[in-house]
Design a protein around this motif. Structure first.
Motif, PDB file in Angstrom:
ATOM      1  N   MET A   1      -2.944   2.612  14.093  1.00 61.30           N
ATOM      2  CA  MET A   1      -3.289   3.675  14.743  1.00 61.30           C
ATOM      3  C   MET A   1      -2.816   4.683  14.721  1.00 61.30           C
ATOM      4  O   MET A   1      -1.270   3.743  14.793  1.00 61.30           O
ATOM      5  N   VAL A 100     -10.681  10.261  16.014  1.00 64.65           N
ATOM      6  CA  VAL A 100     -11.581   9.759  16.328  1.00 64.65           C
ATOM      7  C   VAL A 100     -10.627   9.005  14.178  1.00 64.65           C
ATOM      8  O   VAL A 100     -10.286   7.189  14.231  1.00 64.65           O
ATOM      9  N   TYR A 101     -10.599   9.863  13.742  1.00 64.25           N
ATOM     10  CA  TYR A 101      -9.599   9.276  12.453  1.00 64.25           C
ATOM     11  C   TYR A 101      -8.367   8.326  12.575  1.00 64.25           C
ATOM     12  O   TYR A 101      -7.815   7.262  12.364  1.00 64.25           O
ATOM     13  N   THR A 103      -7.457   6.207  15.265  1.00 65.29           N
ATOM     14  CA  THR A 103      -8.446   5.245  15.816  1.00 65.29           C
ATOM     15  C   THR A 103      -8.238   4.082  14.470  1.00 65.29           C
ATOM     16  O   THR A 103      -7.526   2.884  14.551  1.00 65.29           O
ATOM     17  N   ARG A 104      -8.507   4.672  13.299  1.00 59.39           N
ATOM     18  CA  ARG A 104      -8.767   3.556  12.208  1.00 59.39           C
ATOM     19  C   ARG A 104      -7.194   4.252  10.857  1.00 59.39           C
ATOM     20  O   ARG A 104      -7.633   3.879   9.746  1.00 59.39           O
ATOM     21  N   HIS A 105      -6.298   5.235  11.059  1.00 57.32           N
ATOM     22  CA  HIS A 105      -5.291   5.630  10.594  1.00 57.32           C
ATOM     23  C   HIS A 105      -4.442   4.229   9.560  1.00 57.32           C
ATOM     24  O   HIS A 105      -4.168   3.344  10.511  1.00 57.32           O
ATOM     25  N   SER A 106      -4.357   4.126   8.570  1.00 57.79           N
ATOM     26  CA  SER A 106      -3.434   3.457   7.782  1.00 57.79           C
ATOM     27  C   SER A 106      -2.564   3.818   6.630  1.00 57.79           C
ATOM     28  O   SER A 106      -2.912   5.134   5.960  1.00 57.79           O
ATOM     29  N   ARG A 110      -6.760   3.167   1.706  1.00 56.13           N
ATOM     30  CA  ARG A 110      -7.757   2.952   1.862  1.00 56.13           C
ATOM     31  C   ARG A 110      -7.976   4.134   3.171  1.00 56.13           C
ATOM     32  O   ARG A 110      -9.875   4.022   3.244  1.00 56.13           O
ATOM     33  N   ALA A 111      -7.644   4.387   3.247  1.00 60.20           N
ATOM     34  CA  ALA A 111      -7.624   5.399   4.659  1.00 60.20           C
ATOM     35  C   ALA A 111      -8.009   6.639   4.193  1.00 60.20           C
ATOM     36  O   ALA A 111      -8.600   7.417   4.781  1.00 60.20           O
ATOM     37  N   TRP A 114     -11.745   7.786   5.158  1.00 61.07           N
ATOM     38  CA  TRP A 114     -12.277   7.614   6.345  1.00 61.07           C
ATOM     39  C   TRP A 114     -11.589   9.358   6.800  1.00 61.07           C
ATOM     40  O   TRP A 114     -12.200   9.575   7.495  1.00 61.07           O
ATOM     41  N   CYS A 118     -14.123  12.249   8.566  1.00 62.90           N
ATOM     42  CA  CYS A 118     -13.856  12.691   9.926  1.00 62.90           C
ATOM     43  C   CYS A 118     -12.967  13.935   9.227  1.00 62.90           C
ATOM     44  O   CYS A 118     -13.953  14.347  10.358  1.00 62.90           O
TER      45      CYS A 118
END
Length: 191
Positions: A1, A100-101, A103-106, A110-111, A114, A118
């Motif tokens: 997150m 929304v982005y 919620t899965r950020h790193s 690999r991010a 995503w 988004c």
């Protein structure tokens, strides 16, 4: 997150406000030749800023900048019509896409897909709402059709995508620099 601490969020908020002021429409952009950053600002604010009041505050800033440009700087009011209110859901689409982005950020490569997905989704929905409402409800077009609207989308979407992508890429680079600094700082100096 993606949830920076309070102080970094304040710095991000100030940076986003300054970016919008510097690049929105004909305020300073004609002097600096900056691509418009408003759409990216709403996306990035959705990703980074936790307070819910940040969205209406940014809306107020955007609308205030437009008012100043029209009332005092001689900018045309051609875009101000009954359809102007549709900018609220259009900008909300970008804000939600940023949320929304987040919620899965790193902080990894690999991010990036995503992030791109988004941002692309937010921009396309924003374009559909803002351009669609202007074309169909502003009263400036006689007998609007879906065919002509599709042509207008093909004309305006690439520019809006490239402007937004430019600023998101810049923000991603700044974020990566701060993430690297945080990971390389001695343990007692990390914030």
């Amino acid at each position: 997150m993606l949830a920076p601490a309070r102080r970094p969020q304040q710095a991000i908020a100030v940076s986003l406000v300054l970016l919008m002021i510097a690049s929105r429409g004909h305020h300073l952009a004609s002097l600096a030749h900056l691509p418009g950053a408003s759409w990216a600002v709403f996306f990035l604010a959705g990703a980074y800023l936790r307070p819910r009041w940040a969205f209406p505050a940014l809306l107020g800033l955007a609308f205030s900048l437009d008012y100043v440009a029209i009332a005092w700087q001689g900018v045309s009011d051609v875009c101000v019509s009954a359809a102007y209110a549709a900018l609220i859901p259009a900008y909300a689409a970008l804000w939600v896409a940023g949320r929304v982005y987040a919620t899965r950020h790193s902080d990894t490569l690999r991010a990036l897909p995503w992030l791109a997905l988004c941002a692309l989704g937010g921009v396309v929905i924003c374009e559909l709402i803002s351009s669609g409402s202007f074309y169909f409800f502003s009263g400036r077009f006689a007998a609007p059709t879906l065919t002509v609207f599709a042509e207008r989308m093909a004309t305006y979407l690439p520019g809006d995508l490239s402007n937004t992508a430019f600023w998101i890429v810049m923000a991603t680079g700044v974020h990566a620099c701060f993430a690297m600094l945080a990971h390389t700082a001695p343990r007692g100096q990390r914030t």
